[in-house]
Enzyme design. Sequence first.
Site, PDB file in Angstrom:
ATOM      1  N   ASP A  35      96.546  45.989 -41.419  1.00  0.00           N
ATOM      2  CA  ASP A  35      95.716  45.001 -42.123  1.00  0.00           C
ATOM      3  C   ASP A  35      96.558  43.762 -42.371  1.00  0.00           C
ATOM      4  O   ASP A  35      97.725  43.881 -42.752  1.00  0.00           O
ATOM      5  CB  ASP A  35      95.226  45.605 -43.461  1.00  0.00           C
ATOM      6  CG  ASP A  35      94.028  44.870 -44.035  1.00  0.00           C
ATOM      7  OD1 ASP A  35      94.135  43.653 -44.253  1.00  0.00           O
ATOM      8  OD2 ASP A  35      92.988  45.511 -44.266  1.00  0.00           O
ATOM      9  N   ASN A  36      95.991  42.581 -42.151  1.00  0.00           N
ATOM     10  CA  ASN A  36      96.772  41.358 -42.408  1.00  0.00           C
ATOM     11  C   ASN A  36      96.640  40.899 -43.857  1.00  0.00           C
ATOM     12  O   ASN A  36      97.170  39.853 -44.231  1.00  0.00           O
ATOM     13  CB  ASN A  36      96.389  40.238 -41.435  1.00  0.00           C
ATOM     14  CG  ASN A  36      95.005  39.671 -41.705  1.00  0.00           C
ATOM     15  OD1 ASN A  36      94.267  40.179 -42.547  1.00  0.00           O
ATOM     16  ND2 ASN A  36      94.652  38.615 -40.992  1.00  0.00           N
ATOM     17  N   LEU A  92      88.083  48.292 -37.762  1.00  0.00           N
ATOM     18  CA  LEU A  92      87.259  47.634 -38.781  1.00  0.00           C
ATOM     19  C   LEU A  92      87.704  46.201 -39.067  1.00  0.00           C
ATOM     20  O   LEU A  92      86.919  45.401 -39.592  1.00  0.00           O
ATOM     21  CB  LEU A  92      87.327  48.428 -40.101  1.00  0.00           C
ATOM     22  CG  LEU A  92      86.838  49.877 -40.074  1.00  0.00           C
ATOM     23  CD1 LEU A  92      87.219  50.590 -41.371  1.00  0.00           C
ATOM     24  CD2 LEU A  92      85.330  49.941 -39.879  1.00  0.00           C
ATOM     25  N   TYR A 159      79.181  35.135 -35.212  1.00  0.00           N
ATOM     26  CA  TYR A 159      79.611  36.490 -35.606  1.00  0.00           C
ATOM     27  C   TYR A 159      78.902  37.543 -34.745  1.00  0.00           C
ATOM     28  O   TYR A 159      79.528  38.452 -34.198  1.00  0.00           O
ATOM     29  CB  TYR A 159      79.290  36.696 -37.091  1.00  0.00           C
ATOM     30  CG  TYR A 159      79.507  38.097 -37.623  1.00  0.00           C
ATOM     31  CD1 TYR A 159      80.785  38.622 -37.781  1.00  0.00           C
ATOM     32  CD2 TYR A 159      78.409  38.894 -38.009  1.00  0.00           C
ATOM     33  CE1 TYR A 159      80.969  39.910 -38.296  1.00  0.00           C
ATOM     34  CE2 TYR A 159      78.590  40.169 -38.531  1.00  0.00           C
ATOM     35  CZ  TYR A 159      79.877  40.674 -38.672  1.00  0.00           C
ATOM     36  OH  TYR A 159      80.062  41.941 -39.180  1.00  0.00           O
ATOM     37  N   ARG A 284      64.212  32.527 -59.114  1.00  0.00           N
ATOM     38  CA  ARG A 284      63.927  32.179 -57.712  1.00  0.00           C
ATOM     39  C   ARG A 284      64.366  30.760 -57.401  1.00  0.00           C
ATOM     40  O   ARG A 284      64.110  29.844 -58.176  1.00  0.00           O
ATOM     41  CB  ARG A 284      62.452  32.360 -57.407  1.00  0.00           C
ATOM     42  CG  ARG A 284      62.124  33.841 -57.365  1.00  0.00           C
ATOM     43  CD  ARG A 284      60.851  34.206 -56.682  1.00  0.00           C
ATOM     44  NE  ARG A 284      60.865  35.643 -56.417  1.00  0.00           N
ATOM     45  CZ  ARG A 284      60.900  36.578 -57.333  1.00  0.00           C
ATOM     46  NH1 ARG A 284      60.952  36.267 -58.613  1.00  0.00           N
ATOM     47  NH2 ARG A 284      60.919  37.853 -56.996  1.00  0.00           N
TER      48      ARG A 284
END
Length: 345
Positions: A35-36, A92, A159, A284
């Site tokens: 992991d970075n 991941l 993405y 809202r």
Amino acid sequence: MKTNWLITGGCGFIGARLVNRLLAEDRPPGIRVLDNLSLGRPEDLAALTSFVTPSFDDLSGPSRRVELIEGDIRDAEVVACALAGIDVVVHLAAHTGVRPSLADPLGDAAVNVAGTLNLLEGARRRGISRVIFASSGAALGETEQPITEERLPAPASPYGAAKLTGEAYCSAYAKSYGLGALALRFSNVYGPGSKRKESVIAQFMKRAVQGEPLEIFGSGEQVRDFIYVDDLVEAILLGAAADLDGRFEIFQIATQVETSVNALAEMIAEIVSAETGEEIEIRRLPSAAGDLARVYADISKARRYLDFDPQTTLPDGLRNTFRYFAQEAGSINDTDRLPSRAATS
Ligand SMILES: NC(=O)c1ccc[n+]([C@@H]2O[C@H](COP(=O)([O-])OP(=O)(O)OC[C@H]3O[C@@H](n4cnc5c(N)ncnc54)[C@H](O)[C@@H]3O)[C@@H](O)[C@H]2O)c1
């Protein structure tokens, strides 16, 4: 013989939960995390287990019980070292989310495309036969609903395009080199451990524990499929155990339950009221561009081939998640707490 796992992004939300689940096995496997630390924190891993941080020279043998390597999947040498002695890779680590990819499509591709390719190439060179790639419903984008493994993908964000490209490379490595690979297309994941996330549930929870109104953008009729993190982790374990024989397979990993953002907000307000006696307002606001109206998945293939059967109902999962956020309230900082807009993607 002990199985050794490499979990890229193992300090993140899903990764840490997977580590925790693996540690609970009767015979816990060797676990190496790469992991970075751009989002995940070593403290998140330390809260689960003690671990060592080996030097790169020290990585030739199989991993000890839990190891953390601070390194980047964009660095092929680091990836090659991290793969030494590994049997199963769960990939991941990612530049996560639709909105960050809209702001920085090249940065997104560098991590999600080039980083994934580094990992597959490293795995091929090491003769590793099992790679599980964390894909996303976003790989399919604006396609006919419900989404299935057969639908023609039409990514609607950088993405999504990068995740689809990752799937394409997994397929290519399986067909070209016999590397057994699975792409699991996660739907919206929620649960304990998500305090650094900007997903709609994480944002609602951060507001709920502060007694602030839950803000819904647009009509609130956008529909999503929310999966509890422990059910998702179970899917990863089932994928790791599946008989692949050098093939590549894609699976939609979701619950097949559709929930509107309005219904979600109301459920959370009820949970807050039951847990604290406080009433939470639902507010809202005008809609923002880019939200797909309806995203839901058909999980028949995962049920059939992986025996995948998500167990956690949304109210139960939300209650656990609220309790986690309430416990963590003091450690959630301002940048975690109030971003401009919750992401439903
Ligand atoms: N959470 C969701 O709802 C969801 C939905 C669909 C797909 N996914 C995918 O699942 C995976 C895990 O998601 P998550 O929610 O746990 O994300 P997360 O952001 O919590 O964790 C990702 C981890 O990867 C690390 N990382 C980022 N860039 C890296 C790099 N270049 N090199 C090494 N490490 C790096 C981060 O520090 C972080 O610890 C991601 O691939 C994500 O795209 C998640």
